[in-house]
Design an enzyme around this catalytic site. Structure first.
Site, PDB file in Angstrom:
ATOM      1  CD  GLU A   1      -2.498   1.727   0.277  1.00  0.00           C
ATOM      2  OE1 GLU A   1      -3.333   0.993  -0.253  1.00  0.00           O
ATOM      3  OE2 GLU A   1      -2.251   2.880  -0.160  1.00  0.00           O
TER       4      GLU A   1
ATOM      5  CG  ASP B   1       5.106   2.469  -6.697  1.00  0.00           C
ATOM      6  OD1 ASP B   1       4.285   1.600  -7.068  1.00  0.00           O
ATOM      7  OD2 ASP B   1       5.490   3.390  -7.433  1.00  0.00           O
TER       8      ASP B   1
ATOM      9  CG  ASP C   1      -6.180   4.932  -6.596  1.00  0.00           C
ATOM     10  OD1 ASP C   1      -7.175   4.762  -5.863  1.00  0.00           O
ATOM     11  OD2 ASP C   1      -5.026   5.088  -6.139  1.00  0.00           O
TER      12      ASP C   1
ATOM     13  CB  THR D   1     -11.782  -4.721  -0.579  1.00  0.00           C
ATOM     14  OG1 THR D   1     -12.650  -4.143  -1.564  1.00  0.00           O
ATOM     15  CG2 THR D   1     -10.924  -5.799  -1.219  1.00  0.00           C
TER      16      THR D   1
HETATM   17  C1  SAM Z   1      -9.392   2.737  -4.490  1.00  0.00           C
HETATM   18  S1  SAM Z   1      -8.358   2.148  -3.240  1.00  0.00           S
HETATM   19  C2  SAM Z   1      -8.877   0.462  -2.987  1.00  0.00           C
HETATM   20  C3  SAM Z   1      -8.379  -0.110  -1.691  1.00  0.00           C
HETATM   21  C4  SAM Z   1      -8.747  -1.598  -1.456  1.00  0.00           C
HETATM   22  N1  SAM Z   1      -8.123  -2.444  -2.460  1.00  0.00           N
HETATM   23  C5  SAM Z   1     -10.238  -1.793  -1.447  1.00  0.00           C
HETATM   24  O1  SAM Z   1     -10.754  -2.397  -2.400  1.00  0.00           O
HETATM   25  O2  SAM Z   1     -10.877  -1.353  -0.480  1.00  0.00           O
HETATM   26  C6  SAM Z   1      -6.810   1.919  -4.110  1.00  0.00           C
HETATM   27  C7  SAM Z   1      -5.627   1.804  -3.171  1.00  0.00           C
HETATM   28  O3  SAM Z   1      -4.468   1.515  -3.942  1.00  0.00           O
HETATM   29  C8  SAM Z   1      -3.375   2.256  -3.411  1.00  0.00           C
HETATM   30  N2  SAM Z   1      -2.362   2.365  -4.475  1.00  0.00           N
HETATM   31  C9  SAM Z   1      -2.434   3.096  -5.597  1.00  0.00           C
HETATM   32  N3  SAM Z   1      -1.326   2.932  -6.353  1.00  0.00           N
HETATM   33  C10 SAM Z   1      -0.533   2.060  -5.672  1.00  0.00           C
HETATM   34  C11 SAM Z   1       0.751   1.506  -5.925  1.00  0.00           C
HETATM   35  N4  SAM Z   1       1.434   1.822  -7.017  1.00  0.00           N
HETATM   36  N5  SAM Z   1       1.275   0.668  -5.007  1.00  0.00           N
HETATM   37  C12 SAM Z   1       0.592   0.356  -3.879  1.00  0.00           C
HETATM   38  N6  SAM Z   1      -0.624   0.860  -3.588  1.00  0.00           N
HETATM   39  C13 SAM Z   1      -1.187   1.692  -4.471  1.00  0.00           C
HETATM   40  C14 SAM Z   1      -4.009   3.573  -2.992  1.00  0.00           C
HETATM   41  O4  SAM Z   1      -3.238   4.275  -2.039  1.00  0.00           O
HETATM   42  C15 SAM Z   1      -5.345   3.090  -2.419  1.00  0.00           C
HETATM   43  O5  SAM Z   1      -5.260   2.810  -1.037  1.00  0.00           O
END
Ligand code: SAM
Length: 214
Positions: A69, A96, A119, A192
């Site tokens: 995350e 990342d 995202d 989730t």
């Molecule tokens: C829309 S949220 C969904 C969170 C979770 N998967 C859910 O379904 O409740 C997307 C998550 O991906 C994380 N994220 C985005 N790009 C990422 C990356 N390159 N590496 C790790 N996490 C990432 C964001 O910080 C965010 O917490």
């Protein structure tokens, strides 16, 4: 859709076993030293507040889980939930995921990769920031062991279709395999937090599973 503010971290909880930074990950990669034992490893990319991590780690103690995350505050929140429940088979790294896959994870090292509600980066000029890009899906294929699987869920139909096309074009993963929606028997019986929000808000959820051929 905005996200609710997180409650303040509990500074009395020792997170040293559940929260890591990129630099604290073993390099060269060694899952055994990270999770303390040899077991099939599943990775969740973008683990957010960590509902999947804590439910899956509790339900499947024989499996190791790594959540990746990029937002430190969400990683901390998810790690705190694991620590409170004493789940020793799961760790969250605040990093990342693109970098973790590219620089650390070896070929055929993962049983499952979970990607839930990445995202969407709606604007045309921002789409290149999407997680499900060519380099990343190639890394997913490379790091999955034969027979291993990728789960990809999103509420954004266009992102879903584009990703299915990308996977067909640049990987040899078998799929999309259909995934049925399961009934939610209680308030947190969702994969989730985002699945919960989408279903409670009557929004569609697109789900697909892919498998690396044996
Ligand atoms: C829309 S949220 C969904 C969170 C979770 N998967 C859910 O379904 O409740 C997307 C998550 O991906 C994380 N994220 C985005 N790009 C990422 C990356 N390159 N590496 C790790 N996490 C990432 C964001 O910080 C965010 O917490």
């Amino acid at each position: 859709m905005g996200r609710r503010a997180l409650r303040k971290p509990d500074t009395t909880i020792d997170l040293s076993a559940h929260l890591k930074t990129f630099d604290q990950l073993p390099s060269p990669w060694n899952a055994e030293s990270l999770l303390g034992r040899v077991a099939p490893l599943e990775v969740e990319v973008g683990s957010g507040k960590g509902l999947f991590m804590r439910s899956a780690a509790a339900q499947r103690p024989e499996t190791n889980f790594l959540g990746i995350e990029v937002s430190r505050k969400y990683a901390l929140f998810a790690a705190e939930a694991l620590a409170k429940r004493g789940l020793s088979n799961a760790v969250v790294v605040a990093a990342d995921a693109l970098r973790v896959f590219d620089e650390l994870l070896p070929d055929a090292s993962l049983a499952v990769v979970h990607v839930y509600f990445p995202d969407p980066w709606w604007k045309k000029r921002h789409k290149k920031r999407r997680l499900m890009r060519e380099s990343f899906v190639r890394d997913v294929q490379r790091t999955l062991r034969p027979g291993g699987s990728l789960h990809f869920w999103t509420d954004v139909e266009e992102y879903f279709q584009t990703t299915l096309e990308l996977l067909a074009e640049v990987t040899a993963l078998e799929g999309p395999l259909e995934v049925a929606e399961t009934p939610a028997e209680h308030d947190m019986a969702y994969r989730t937090h985002f699945e919960r929000r989408m279903r409670l808000g009557q929004r569609p959820v697109h789900r697909a599973k892919f498998r690396r051929r044996a």
